[in-house]
Scaffold this active site. Structure first.
Site, PDB file in Angstrom:
ATOM      1  N   HIS A   1       0.836  -1.198   0.000  1.00 16.48           N
ATOM      2  CA  HIS A   1       0.000   0.000   0.000  1.00 16.48           C
ATOM      3  C   HIS A   1       0.882   1.265   0.000  1.00 16.48           C
ATOM      4  O   HIS A   1       1.770   1.383   0.836  1.00 16.48           O
ATOM      5  CB  HIS A   1      -0.917  -0.018   1.235  1.00 16.48           C
ATOM      6  CG  HIS A   1      -2.056   0.925   1.118  1.00 16.48           C
ATOM      7  ND1 HIS A   1      -3.372   0.517   1.063  1.00 16.48           N
ATOM      8  CD2 HIS A   1      -2.086   2.280   1.009  1.00 16.48           C
ATOM      9  CE1 HIS A   1      -4.153   1.583   0.941  1.00 16.48           C
ATOM     10  NE2 HIS A   1      -3.392   2.665   0.910  1.00 16.48           N
TER      11      HIS A   1
ATOM     12  N   HIS B   1       2.809   4.302   0.745  1.00 16.82           N
ATOM     13  CA  HIS B   1       3.030   5.029   1.986  1.00 16.82           C
ATOM     14  C   HIS B   1       4.447   5.572   2.028  1.00 16.82           C
ATOM     15  O   HIS B   1       5.316   5.098   1.307  1.00 16.82           O
ATOM     16  CB  HIS B   1       2.810   4.107   3.202  1.00 16.82           C
ATOM     17  CG  HIS B   1       3.836   3.014   3.326  1.00 16.82           C
ATOM     18  ND1 HIS B   1       3.849   1.904   2.508  1.00 16.82           N
ATOM     19  CD2 HIS B   1       4.904   2.868   4.154  1.00 16.82           C
ATOM     20  CE1 HIS B   1       4.863   1.116   2.841  1.00 16.82           C
ATOM     21  NE2 HIS B   1       5.520   1.687   3.833  1.00 16.82           N
TER      22      HIS B   1
ATOM     23  N   GLN C   1       7.326   7.619   5.039  1.00 15.74           N
ATOM     24  CA  GLN C   1       7.597   7.668   6.471  1.00 15.74           C
ATOM     25  C   GLN C   1       8.353   8.939   6.847  1.00 15.74           C
ATOM     26  O   GLN C   1       8.983   9.566   5.996  1.00 15.74           O
ATOM     27  CB  GLN C   1       8.430   6.454   6.900  1.00 15.74           C
ATOM     28  CG  GLN C   1       7.747   5.122   6.617  1.00 15.74           C
ATOM     29  CD  GLN C   1       8.602   3.943   7.070  1.00 15.74           C
ATOM     30  OE1 GLN C   1       8.921   3.817   8.246  1.00 15.74           O
ATOM     31  NE2 GLN C   1       8.960   3.076   6.149  1.00 15.74           N
TER      32      GLN C   1
ATOM     33  N   HIS D   1      17.058  29.350  -4.085  1.00 14.26           N
ATOM     34  CA  HIS D   1      17.915  28.884  -2.994  1.00 14.26           C
ATOM     35  C   HIS D   1      17.135  28.826  -1.682  1.00 14.26           C
ATOM     36  O   HIS D   1      16.591  29.829  -1.233  1.00 14.26           O
ATOM     37  CB  HIS D   1      19.138  29.798  -2.826  1.00 14.26           C
ATOM     38  CG  HIS D   1      19.963  29.361  -1.661  1.00 14.26           C
ATOM     39  ND1 HIS D   1      20.914  28.379  -1.771  1.00 14.26           N
ATOM     40  CD2 HIS D   1      19.913  29.703  -0.352  1.00 14.26           C
ATOM     41  CE1 HIS D   1      21.427  28.151  -0.579  1.00 14.26           C
ATOM     42  NE2 HIS D   1      20.834  28.948   0.301  1.00 14.26           N
TER      43      HIS D   1
ATOM     44  N   HIS E   1      21.230  23.701   0.575  1.00 16.09           N
ATOM     45  CA  HIS E   1      20.129  23.814  -0.395  1.00 16.09           C
ATOM     46  C   HIS E   1      19.421  22.462  -0.390  1.00 16.09           C
ATOM     47  O   HIS E   1      20.044  21.442  -0.691  1.00 16.09           O
ATOM     48  CB  HIS E   1      20.788  24.107  -1.748  1.00 16.09           C
ATOM     49  CG  HIS E   1      19.898  24.541  -2.856  1.00 16.09           C
ATOM     50  ND1 HIS E   1      20.141  25.687  -3.571  1.00 16.09           N
ATOM     51  CD2 HIS E   1      18.809  23.974  -3.422  1.00 16.09           C
ATOM     52  CE1 HIS E   1      19.226  25.809  -4.524  1.00 16.09           C
ATOM     53  NE2 HIS E   1      18.408  24.780  -4.461  1.00 16.09           N
TER      54      HIS E   1
ATOM     55  N   PHE F   1      32.513  -4.836  -3.014  1.00 13.95           N
ATOM     56  CA  PHE F   1      33.412  -3.703  -3.249  1.00 13.95           C
ATOM     57  C   PHE F   1      32.817  -2.409  -2.695  1.00 13.95           C
ATOM     58  O   PHE F   1      33.495  -1.626  -2.027  1.00 13.95           O
ATOM     59  CB  PHE F   1      33.708  -3.560  -4.750  1.00 13.95           C
ATOM     60  CG  PHE F   1      34.585  -2.374  -5.058  1.00 13.95           C
ATOM     61  CD1 PHE F   1      35.908  -2.343  -4.624  1.00 13.95           C
ATOM     62  CD2 PHE F   1      34.095  -1.293  -5.763  1.00 13.95           C
ATOM     63  CE1 PHE F   1      36.721  -1.249  -4.878  1.00 13.95           C
ATOM     64  CE2 PHE F   1      34.899  -0.186  -6.023  1.00 13.95           C
ATOM     65  CZ  PHE F   1      36.211  -0.165  -5.581  1.00 13.95           C
TER      66      PHE F   1
HETATM   67 ZN   LIG Z   1      -3.960  -1.419   1.211  1.00 14.56          ZN
HETATM   68 ZN   LIG Z   2      21.557  27.165  -3.280  1.00 12.64          ZN
END
Ligand SMILES: [Zn+2]
Ligand SMILES: [Zn+2]
Length: 332
Positions: free
Chosen positions: A162, A164, A166, A238, A291, A306
Site C-alpha cells: 500500500h 506510503h 515515512q 535557494h 540547499h 566492493f
Molecule cells: Zn492497502
Molecule cells: Zn543554493
C-alpha cells in the site's frame, strides 16, 4: 576506458563503467511477470476500513466518504515517542536514549495507486502533509533531524504494498548530513557561493542530464550518480530547509515528483525505488550554503562487496544516456 567521476555534493568518487554499461532499456524487470495490484486488500492495515489495525491518527485529510490521506505513528517505531532525551558518556562510549518520532504517511486510500498513478492534487496533498509533519517534528526539542522518505518495492526495503511514506525525527544529526553541511559550508567559505546552486546552474547549462523542468524545479540525473538512474529534484530558488517552500512551490514540486516517477514507472516498468527529502534541519532556515532537494534512488542493481568494503560505487550506466532515455518518455 572507465571513468572516475567526483560528486561535489558528497565528495564521493564513483566508477562509471563505460565499457560494461548497460543500455537504459536493459534495466527493466524483464521476464518478471507483471503483477496486477488490486485497489483494496482486506488484510492490508492501510486500506480503508482497517484503521483499527494501526495506532490512532496524528493527522488526517478527510474527504466526503472518509479520508484522502492519513498519518499514524509507526506501529513498529524505531524510536520511542515517550521519554526524555538523555545523553550519557562512559569513557569512549556514548549513548542517547532512543526517543524521537516515527510516523507512517498513508498516501491514498487506493491500494494500487503508486505516486506515478495519482493525480497532481493528491501528490500535492502528500507534499503538504510532508511539510506539516516536518514542522511538527522539528518543534520537538528532542528532535535534531527530520528525514522524510519512501520505500517502494521489496528491493527498496518494504513488503507493504500500500503506497506510503515515512517520517523519522532523530535525537541526533546523522554523520551523513553533518558531513554534507560541513562540505557545503566549506565550499561557501572558499568560493562565496552555494555549491548546490552552482551544480544546478551547470546542469541547466549543459542540459545532457536534465530529465524535466518545471517553473520552480529541475529533475536531473547526477553527473556522478552512484547507481543507475539516481537523480535529484532541486528547487531553482535557494532554500536551505524544506519548510521554506511556498504553497505555489509545493504544488509545483508535486507535479515534478509525480512526472519524474511516472517516467520511471513507464520507462523501466515500475522499478523499486527510494526517495528522500534531503534538507537542513529547521533551525538552519535561511543559511546561504545549504540547499534542500529530493533524491530518488531506483533500486536496479545490488550493492556488493566492493561497495560495502570501499564505499566506492561502480555505476554500470551512463548518466547522460539514462537522462536522455527518461527525457524521451512522454508522460501527462
Ligand atoms: Zn492497502
Ligand atoms: Zn543554493
Amino acid at each position: 576506458m572507465p571513468e572516475l567521476r567526483h560528486n561535489v555534493l558528497t565528495r564521493e568518487w564513483v566508477i562509471i563503467a563505460t565499457e560494461r554499461a548497460r543500455r537504459p532499456e536493459d534495466f527493466t524487470k524483464k521476464g518478471k511477470e507483471k503483477k496486477i495490484i488490486p485497489s483494496y486488500v482486506a488484510t492490508c492495515p492501510f486500506c480503508p476500513g482497517n484503521e483499527k489495525m494501526t495506532p490512532p491518527e496524528t493527522y488526517v485529510v478527510p474527504d466526503t466518504t472518509g479520508w484522502r490521506l492519513r498519518v499514524t505513528p509507526n506501529k513498529f517505531a524505531a524510536l520511542s515517542y515517550e521519554g526524555e532525551r538523555r545523553r550519557s558518556i562512559h569513557g569512549i562510549r556514548r549513548t542517547i536514549t532512543g526517543v524521537g518520532i516515527h510516523e507512517v504517511i498513508v498516501e491514498t486510500p487506493d491500494h494500487s495507486k503508486t505516486t506515478a498513478l495519482l493525480d497532481d492534487a493528491q501528490v500535492e496533498t502528500i507534499v503538504q502533509t510532508y511539510l506539516n509533519r516536518f514542522k511538527f517534528a522539528s518543534q520537538d526539542p528532542r528532535v535534531e533531524q527530520v528525514t522524510i522518505f519512501k520505500n517502494h518495492g521489496e528491493a527498496a526495503g518494504t513488503s507493504l504494498e500500500h503506497p506510503h511514506s515515512q517520517m523519522i525525527g532523530t535525537p541526533v544529526i546523522t554523520a551523513q548530513l553533518r558531513d554534507r553541511l560541513i562540505n557545503a559550508l566549506r565550499h561557501f567559505d572558499e568560493f562565496g557561493e552555494c555549491i548546490f546552486c552552482r551544480v544546478l546552474d551547470q546542469e541547466l547549462k549543459e542540459g545532457a542530464r536534465v530529465i524535466l523542468e518545471t517553473r520552480h524545479f529541475v529533475a536531473f540525473v547526477q553527473y556522478a550518480a552512484l547507481t543507475p538512474f539516481s537523480m535529484l529534484i532541486m528547487p531553482r530558488r535557494h532554500m536551505a530547509c524544506f519548510a521554506e517552500i511556498s504553497d505555489e512551490e509545493a504544488a509545483d514540486l508535486a507535479s515534478a515528483l509525480r512526472r519524474t516517477l511516472a517516467k520511471l514507472y513507464q520507462g523501466l516498468d515500475d522499478p523499486d525505488f527510494n526517495y528522500v527529502v534531503r534538507t537542513a534541519p529547521a533551525e538552519y532556515t535561511g543559511v546561504k550554503y545549504y540547499h534542500w532537494y529530493v533524491s530518488i534512488i531506483p533500486r536496479l542493481t545490488k550493492t556488493a562487496g566492493f561497495e560495502l568494503g570501499s564505499g566506492m560505487f561502480i555505476n554500470v550506466s551512463l548518466p547522460e544516456e539514462s537522462a536522455s532515455f527518461l527525457r524521451g518518455i512522454q508522460v501527462a
